[in-house]
Scaffold this motif. Structure first.
Motif, PDB file in Angstrom:
ATOM      1  N   LYS A 145     -49.810  21.261 -28.172  1.00 13.35           N
ATOM      2  CA  LYS A 145     -48.971  20.785 -27.158  1.00 13.35           C
ATOM      3  C   LYS A 145     -49.439  20.543 -25.745  1.00 13.35           C
ATOM      4  N   TYR A 146     -49.897  21.682 -25.333  1.00 12.66           N
ATOM      5  CA  TYR A 146     -50.493  21.878 -23.706  1.00 12.66           C
ATOM      6  C   TYR A 146     -51.369  20.536 -23.667  1.00 12.66           C
ATOM      7  N   TRP A 147     -52.597  20.777 -24.713  1.00 13.55           N
ATOM      8  CA  TRP A 147     -53.588  19.848 -24.261  1.00 13.55           C
ATOM      9  C   TRP A 147     -53.284  18.555 -24.438  1.00 13.55           C
ATOM     10  N   SER A 148     -52.339  18.187 -25.419  1.00 16.10           N
ATOM     11  CA  SER A 148     -52.154  16.770 -25.513  1.00 16.10           C
ATOM     12  C   SER A 148     -51.146  16.227 -24.441  1.00 16.10           C
ATOM     13  N   SER A 149     -50.312  16.904 -23.911  1.00 18.71           N
ATOM     14  CA  SER A 149     -49.470  16.472 -22.748  1.00 18.71           C
ATOM     15  C   SER A 149     -50.268  16.366 -21.743  1.00 18.71           C
ATOM     16  N   PHE A 150     -51.195  17.291 -21.382  1.00 16.81           N
ATOM     17  CA  PHE A 150     -52.158  17.087 -20.133  1.00 16.81           C
ATOM     18  C   PHE A 150     -52.900  15.952 -20.448  1.00 16.81           C
ATOM     19  N   ALA A 151     -53.252  15.484 -21.548  1.00 16.35           N
ATOM     20  CA  ALA A 151     -54.104  13.971 -21.702  1.00 16.35           C
ATOM     21  C   ALA A 151     -53.388  12.998 -21.398  1.00 16.35           C
ATOM     22  N   ARG A 152     -51.856  13.013 -21.688  1.00 13.69           N
ATOM     23  CA  ARG A 152     -50.870  12.100 -21.423  1.00 13.69           C
ATOM     24  C   ARG A 152     -50.491  11.879 -19.950  1.00 13.69           C
ATOM     25  N   ASN A 153     -50.190  13.065 -19.581  1.00  9.76           N
ATOM     26  CA  ASN A 153     -49.296  12.985 -18.264  1.00  9.76           C
ATOM     27  C   ASN A 153     -50.021  13.764 -17.252  1.00  9.76           C
ATOM     28  N   SER A 154     -51.409  14.443 -17.523  1.00  8.57           N
ATOM     29  CA  SER A 154     -51.839  15.430 -16.396  1.00  8.57           C
ATOM     30  C   SER A 154     -51.229  16.220 -16.071  1.00  8.57           C
ATOM     31  N   VAL A 155     -50.138  17.022 -16.933  1.00  9.37           N
ATOM     32  CA  VAL A 155     -49.586  18.092 -16.543  1.00  9.37           C
ATOM     33  C   VAL A 155     -49.396  19.019 -18.196  1.00  9.37           C
ATOM     34  N   PRO A 156     -50.002  20.017 -18.219  1.00  8.63           N
ATOM     35  CA  PRO A 156     -49.798  20.766 -19.472  1.00  8.63           C
ATOM     36  C   PRO A 156     -48.332  21.357 -19.799  1.00  8.63           C
ATOM     37  N   THR A 157     -47.743  21.069 -20.809  1.00  6.65           N
ATOM     38  CA  THR A 157     -46.281  21.375 -20.902  1.00  6.65           C
ATOM     39  C   THR A 157     -46.338  22.093 -22.611  1.00  6.65           C
ATOM     40  N   GLY A 158     -45.395  23.140 -22.486  1.00 12.23           N
ATOM     41  CA  GLY A 158     -45.177  23.639 -23.693  1.00 12.23           C
ATOM     42  C   GLY A 158     -44.151  24.726 -23.877  1.00 12.23           C
ATOM     43  N   SER A 159     -44.150  25.667 -24.905  1.00  6.75           N
ATOM     44  CA  SER A 159     -42.917  26.551 -24.956  1.00  6.75           C
ATOM     45  C   SER A 159     -42.662  27.533 -23.650  1.00  6.75           C
ATOM     46  N   VAL A 160     -43.715  27.776 -23.236  1.00  2.00           N
ATOM     47  CA  VAL A 160     -43.713  28.706 -21.872  1.00  2.00           C
ATOM     48  C   VAL A 160     -44.343  27.845 -20.859  1.00  2.00           C
ATOM     49  N   GLN A 161     -43.619  27.983 -19.628  1.00  2.92           N
ATOM     50  CA  GLN A 161     -44.318  27.080 -18.497  1.00  2.92           C
ATOM     51  C   GLN A 161     -45.385  27.638 -18.092  1.00  2.92           C
ATOM     52  N   TRP A 162     -46.313  26.599 -18.055  1.00  2.00           N
ATOM     53  CA  TRP A 162     -47.466  26.992 -17.418  1.00  2.00           C
ATOM     54  C   TRP A 162     -47.640  26.763 -15.982  1.00  2.00           C
ATOM     55  N   PRO A 163     -47.693  27.798 -15.081  1.00  7.53           N
ATOM     56  CA  PRO A 163     -47.729  27.674 -13.538  1.00  7.53           C
ATOM     57  C   PRO A 163     -49.186  27.111 -13.167  1.00  7.53           C
ATOM     58  N   ALA A 164     -49.377  26.159 -12.229  1.00 10.99           N
ATOM     59  CA  ALA A 164     -50.575  25.776 -11.614  1.00 10.99           C
ATOM     60  C   ALA A 164     -51.161  26.864 -11.064  1.00 10.99           C
ATOM     61  N   PHE A 165     -52.506  26.990 -10.874  1.00 18.28           N
ATOM     62  CA  PHE A 165     -53.227  28.209 -10.238  1.00 18.28           C
ATOM     63  C   PHE A 165     -53.349  27.927  -8.998  1.00 18.28           C
ATOM     64  N   ARG A 166     -52.890  28.870  -8.139  1.00 21.39           N
ATOM     65  CA  ARG A 166     -52.915  28.730  -6.770  1.00 21.39           C
ATOM     66  C   ARG A 166     -53.338  30.050  -6.207  1.00 21.39           C
ATOM     67  N   MET A 167     -54.093  29.980  -5.057  1.00 20.13           N
ATOM     68  CA  MET A 167     -54.748  31.293  -4.371  1.00 20.13           C
ATOM     69  C   MET A 167     -53.650  32.150  -4.136  1.00 20.13           C
ATOM     70  N   ASP A 168     -52.282  31.985  -3.775  1.00 19.52           N
ATOM     71  CA  ASP A 168     -51.659  32.908  -3.399  1.00 19.52           C
ATOM     72  C   ASP A 168     -51.172  33.879  -4.355  1.00 19.52           C
ATOM     73  N   ASN A 169     -51.184  33.169  -5.517  1.00 13.68           N
ATOM     74  CA  ASN A 169     -50.710  34.040  -6.807  1.00 13.68           C
ATOM     75  C   ASN A 169     -51.528  34.270  -7.948  1.00 13.68           C
ATOM     76  N   GLN A 170     -52.553  33.016  -8.126  1.00  9.82           N
ATOM     77  CA  GLN A 170     -53.579  33.340  -8.933  1.00  9.82           C
ATOM     78  C   GLN A 170     -52.822  33.501 -10.718  1.00  9.82           C
ATOM     79  N   LYS A 171     -52.103  32.709 -11.051  1.00 14.09           N
ATOM     80  CA  LYS A 171     -51.349  32.814 -12.056  1.00 14.09           C
ATOM     81  C   LYS A 171     -52.215  32.071 -13.205  1.00 14.09           C
ATOM     82  N   TYR A 172     -52.026  32.751 -14.341  1.00 15.56           N
ATOM     83  CA  TYR A 172     -52.588  31.763 -15.493  1.00 15.56           C
ATOM     84  C   TYR A 172     -52.145  32.022 -16.948  1.00 15.56           C
ATOM     85  N   LEU A 173     -52.113  31.212 -17.682  1.00  9.76           N
ATOM     86  CA  LEU A 173     -51.593  31.508 -19.230  1.00  9.76           C
ATOM     87  C   LEU A 173     -52.647  32.169 -20.073  1.00  9.76           C
ATOM     88  N   SER A 174     -52.030  33.360 -20.757  1.00  7.32           N
ATOM     89  CA  SER A 174     -52.929  33.927 -21.749  1.00  7.32           C
ATOM     90  C   SER A 174     -52.332  33.445 -23.100  1.00  7.32           C
TER      91      SER A 174
END
Length: 263
Positions: free
Chosen positions: A170-199
């Protein structure tokens, strides 16, 4: 290695990326927790061999002080959980190689792209243990290099957790369609001030500051170490020299040659 012709490519790719001189589209970048497990099978490696391989892998090390930094501080073998049939030094070594060549290189890339295209870069770590092809007898013990592909492309008959595979798809296919990965858990964009990622594991979670101490170290030395990542001159080439080596030493050379081809 890239050919720098001064026209199509005016500098090394990593240098252009660090300078912000590359195209920065929306991106998903990530790595697998046990990248190095796919490139070395010496699962009963002892402490002496572990340290020897670190020295051989990085001949540009600054002597015993740098070896101590890697083997005693950042990747001490006694910090790893013992698993029947898998030595602690082996687990330490695959993370030394995997972090240097893959995990921390991915972090450098995502940081540079995030500087150029803030809010449109997503970072992940795949942590689901799987069986390594050809080494199935070991059981699902590692999230090895490329282990995530069957999950992303939803080969349900091959994966251990079909539900995780569906979510990743779901994450990869939504990214392919809309350039934003979406799924059951919100995937925050990586930013230098928080450096969040999805495990990605049996449970999908948001984390931050992946491998911070290890990657800060590799970032500080990788330019010095990478050019020297070659076997010592003549290693494994002389028949007389090779005949005097133990089978373990010969296997170490073969494994290291296999590793170098991927650097």
């Amino acid at each position: 290695m890239a050919t720098i012709d001064g026209v199509e490519l005016v500098d090394e790719e990593w240098a252009l990326l660090a300078q912000g001189k590359v195209y920065a589209p929306p991106l998903i970048i990530g790595f697998n927790r046990d990248e190095g497990a796919a490139f070395d099978s010496t699962v009963k490696m002892d402490e002496k061999t572990y340290r020897q391989r670190v020295r051989t892998l990085f001949p540009n090390l600054d002597g015993s002080q740098m070896e101590s930094k890697i083997c005693n501080e950042l990747y001490p073998s006694n910090a790893y959980k013992w698993i029947p049939g898998i030595s602690k030094p082996y687990r330490a070594f695959i993370h030394v190689y995997g972090d240097f060549a893959f995990s921390c290189a991915s972090r450098r890339s995502v940081r540079n792209f995030a500087k150029m295209n803030a809010g449109n870069v997503w970072f992940y770590e795949f942590e689901k243990y799987r069986k390594i092809p050809g080494q199935e007898w070991l059981g699902p013990l590692f999230a090895y290099h490329a282990a995530e592909l069957e999950y992303v492309f939803q080969k349900y008959g091959s994966v251990e957790n079909p539900d995780l595979s569906k979510e990743m798809g779901k994450y990869w296919s939504s990214f392919a369609r809309n350039s934003v990965p979406t799924g059951s858990v919100q995937w925050p964009a990586f930013r230098m001030d928080n450096q969040k990622y999805l495990s990605f594991d049996d449970k999908i979670t948001v984390k931050s500051n992946v491998l911070q101490g290890q990657c800060d170290f590799w970032d500080s030395v990788w330019l010095k170490l990478a050019p020297g990542c070659t076997l010592p001159t003549g290693a494994g080439e002389s028949r007389n020299a090779t005949s005097k080596q133990s089978e373990d030493e010969q296997q170490a050379i073969r494994d290291l040659q296999h590793l170098r081809r991927r650097l």
